[in-house]
Enzyme design. Structure first.
Site, PDB file in Angstrom:
ATOM      1  N   HIS A 168       0.859  -1.189   0.000  1.00 45.70           N
ATOM      2  CA  HIS A 168       0.000   0.000   0.000  1.00 45.70           C
ATOM      3  C   HIS A 168       0.901   1.246   0.000  1.00 45.70           C
ATOM      4  CE1 HIS A 168      -2.089   3.106   2.391  1.00 45.70           C
ATOM      5  NE2 HIS A 168      -3.154   2.714   1.721  1.00 45.70           N
ATOM      6  N   ILE A 170       1.506   3.816   1.755  1.00 47.60           N
ATOM      7  CA  ILE A 170       2.287   4.316   2.896  1.00 47.60           C
ATOM      8  C   ILE A 170       3.377   3.333   3.340  1.00 47.60           C
ATOM      9  CG2 ILE A 170       0.298   5.664   3.763  1.00 47.60           C
ATOM     10  CD1 ILE A 170       0.696   3.915   6.394  1.00 47.60           C
ATOM     11  N   LYS A 171       3.430   2.156   2.723  1.00 44.90           N
ATOM     12  CA  LYS A 171       4.409   1.157   3.164  1.00 44.90           C
ATOM     13  C   LYS A 171       5.818   1.534   2.677  1.00 44.90           C
ATOM     14  CE  LYS A 171       1.312  -1.323   5.226  1.00 44.90           C
ATOM     15  NZ  LYS A 171       0.095  -0.513   5.021  1.00 44.90           N
ATOM     16  N   ASN A 172       6.824   0.806   3.167  1.00 43.78           N
ATOM     17  CA  ASN A 172       8.217   1.180   2.862  1.00 43.78           C
ATOM     18  C   ASN A 172       8.562   1.000   1.392  1.00 43.78           C
ATOM     19  OD1 ASN A 172       8.094   1.335   5.632  1.00 43.78           O
ATOM     20  ND2 ASN A 172      10.211   0.685   5.909  1.00 43.78           N
TER      21      ASN A 172
END
Ligand SMILES: Cc1ncc(COP(=O)(O)O)c(C=O)c1O
Length: 377
Positions: A168, A170-172
C-alpha cells in the site's frame, strides 16, 4: 516515485501485456529471493492475501484465531469473514506487539491459527511463537504488512514460515496497491495461488505463455479475482531495488526525531524490541501524554493540521470499531494496554524524500502546539 519507477510502468504499458504476466512472475521471484522464501504469490493487497490464506488453511465457523487488536482492522475482518472468531490478547504498550506467553494463555481446543503482527518495522519475537505453534499444532501466519526488509535475529522476515506483506502507498515500498504471500509450504502456496484467481488451476499468463498455451480453463474450487497486474509488478521491481536505501534513509530521519524529542515531556515514543532485530522504521509512533497536555489525541492532531502537519493513527484498536463493539464479544476495558495505546498514539510524517528541515518543521509545530497550550493553562 522516481524516474525509474515511471519508466518501468510506461514500458509495461507499451509492451502489449498489462495484467498478470511476466513482470508479476519476475517480481514474485525477486521478492522471494530478497526474503529467502521458496514461494511468493503477489496479489491485490495484503488483505486479499490474508483472505486467501485463511481459506487455504480451511478455517470455518467455530474456529478461533488469536491475534492483536492493535492492527489495521483488515487482519481481523478477514478472520471474521471466514466465520471464525478473532480472539485478542493484549499488547506490550512499549512495542505495541503481542507475546507468545500471552497467546499461550488464550489457546483453547478451538484455536487453529496465531497471527502476530510485526509492528511499525520491528519484528515480533518469533522463536517463542514458532515453538508455541509447533507445541500446540497451530498455524503461524505472520502479518508482515509493516515488515519489508525487517530482520529478526539476522534473517529477513518472510522465511522460514508464512508471511503476508503489503505494498500500500504508505508502506516502505509500494506498488500503488498490492500484497505478497511468502511461504515455505508448497501446498499452501498452490491453494493461495488458485484462490486468488477464480479457483482456476492456471492463471491468464500460464495459459497465454508458450508453456501453457494448450491448458484448458478449469475451475477446481470457487475463488476470487485478486490477481496482481504487470503494471504494479513493474513498480514492485523498481521499488524493491531501492528498498534498503529507503529503509536506511527512514532510519536516519527516525534518529533525528528521537534526538529532537528527547526534551519533550508531553511525548513518549514506541520502544525498540529487546531481541536482535533490524528495524525498518515503517512508522514513527509517539504517545501523547493526555494528562500533561490537557488535550485529547484527536484535538492535538487537529492543532497540528492547522499548522500543515499531516499525521496518522496506527491504529485505533480493531475491537473498538463499531462492528466489533456491536458483536458484544469485546467489551471496552477487556484489553487495557491496547485501549490505552489506541487513545494516545499517532504517527508522524516519515518517508525517504523528507529532508532534515522537514523533520525539524514537524517537531517545531508540535512544540508550538504544546507551548500555546501551556500559555493558555
Ligand atoms: C498491520 C497491517 N496488516 C494488514 C494491512 C493490510 O494491507 P493492505 O492495505 O495491503 O490490504 C495493513 C495495512 O495498512 C496493516 O497495517
Amino acid at each position: 516515485m522516481e524516474d525509474d519507477d515511471i519508466r518501468g510502468v510506461v514500458e509495461v504499458l507499451k509492451s502489449g501485456w498489462i495484467t498478470t504476466g511476466p513482470k508479476c512472475a519476475a517480481f514474485e521471484q525477486a521478492f522471494a529471493a530478497y526474503v529467502g522464501a521458496p514461494h511468493a504469490c503477489a496479489l491485490t493487497s495484503a488483505t486479499a492475501g490474508m483472505h486467501c490464506m485463511l481459506l487455504a488453511l480451511g478455517l470455518k465457523p467455530g474456529d478461533e484465531v488469536i491475534t492483536s487488536s492493535m492492527t489495521w482492522v483488515s487482519t481481523v475482518n478477514m478472520i471474521e469473514i471466514t466465520g471464525a472468531k478473532p480472539v485478542f490478547v493484549d499488547i506490550d504498550p512499549q512495542t505495541l506487539m503481542i507475546s507468545a506467553a500471552d497467546v499461550e494463555r488464550a489457546i483453547t481446543p478451538r484455536t487453529r491459527v496465531i497471527i502476530p503482527i510485526h509492528f511499525a518495522g520491528a519484528p515480533v519475537d518469533l522463536d517463542p511463537f514458532r515453538a508455541l505453534a509447533a507445541k500446540h499444532k497451530l498455524h503461524l501466519i505472520e502479518d508482515a504488512a509493516h515488515a519489508a526488509g525487517t530482520e529478526y535475529k539476522g534473517r529477513r522476515i518472510g522465511s522460514p514460515g508464512t508471511s503476508i506483506f503489503s505494498f500500500h502507498p504508505i508502506k516502505n515500498m509500494t506498488t500503488a496497491e498490492g500484497g505478497m504471500v511468502c511461504t515455505d509450504d508448497a501446498a499452501l502456496f498452490d491453494r493461495v495461488k488458485r484462490l486468488k484467481f477464480h479457483g482456476l488451476a492456471k492463471d491468464a499468463w500460464d495459459r497465454y505463455s508458450k508453456k501453457g498455451a494448450a491448458a484448458p480453463m478449469e475451475v477446481v474450487e470457487p475463488g476470487f479475482k485478486y490477481n496482481f497486474t504487470d503494471l504494479q509488478a513493474s513498480l514492485g521491481l523498481t521499488q524493491l531495488a531501492k528498498l534498503d536505501a529507503f529503509n536506511a534513509r527512514r532510519a536516519e530521519l527516525a534518529k533525528l526525531y528521537d534526538e529532537l524529542f528527547r526534551d519533550v515531556l508531553e511525548f513518549s515514543t514506541i520502544k525498540e524490541p529487546s531481541w536482535p532485530h533490524k528495524h525498518t522504521r515503517h512508522l514513527y509512533i509517539v504517545f501523547l501524554d493526555l494528562e500533561r497536555t490537557g488535550l485529547t489525541r484527536d484535538e492535538f492532531l487537529g492543532e497540528l493540521k492547522t499548522r500543515n502537519i499531516g499525521t496518522g493513527v496506527h491504529f485505533k484498536a480493531a475491537h473498538l470499531h463499531a462492528y466489533y463493539q456491536q458483536t458484544g464479544r469485546y467489551p471496552r476495558g477487556s484489553l487495557p494496554q491496547t485501549e490505552w495505546a489506541s487513545e494516545r498514539l499517532f504517527s508522524l510524517p516519515l518517508f525517504p524524500k523528507m529532508t532534515e528541515g522537514d523533520v525539524r518543521d514537524v517537531v517545531a509545530a508540535i512544540k508550538d502546539v504544546i507551548a500555546t497550550r501551556r500559555s493558555k493553562a
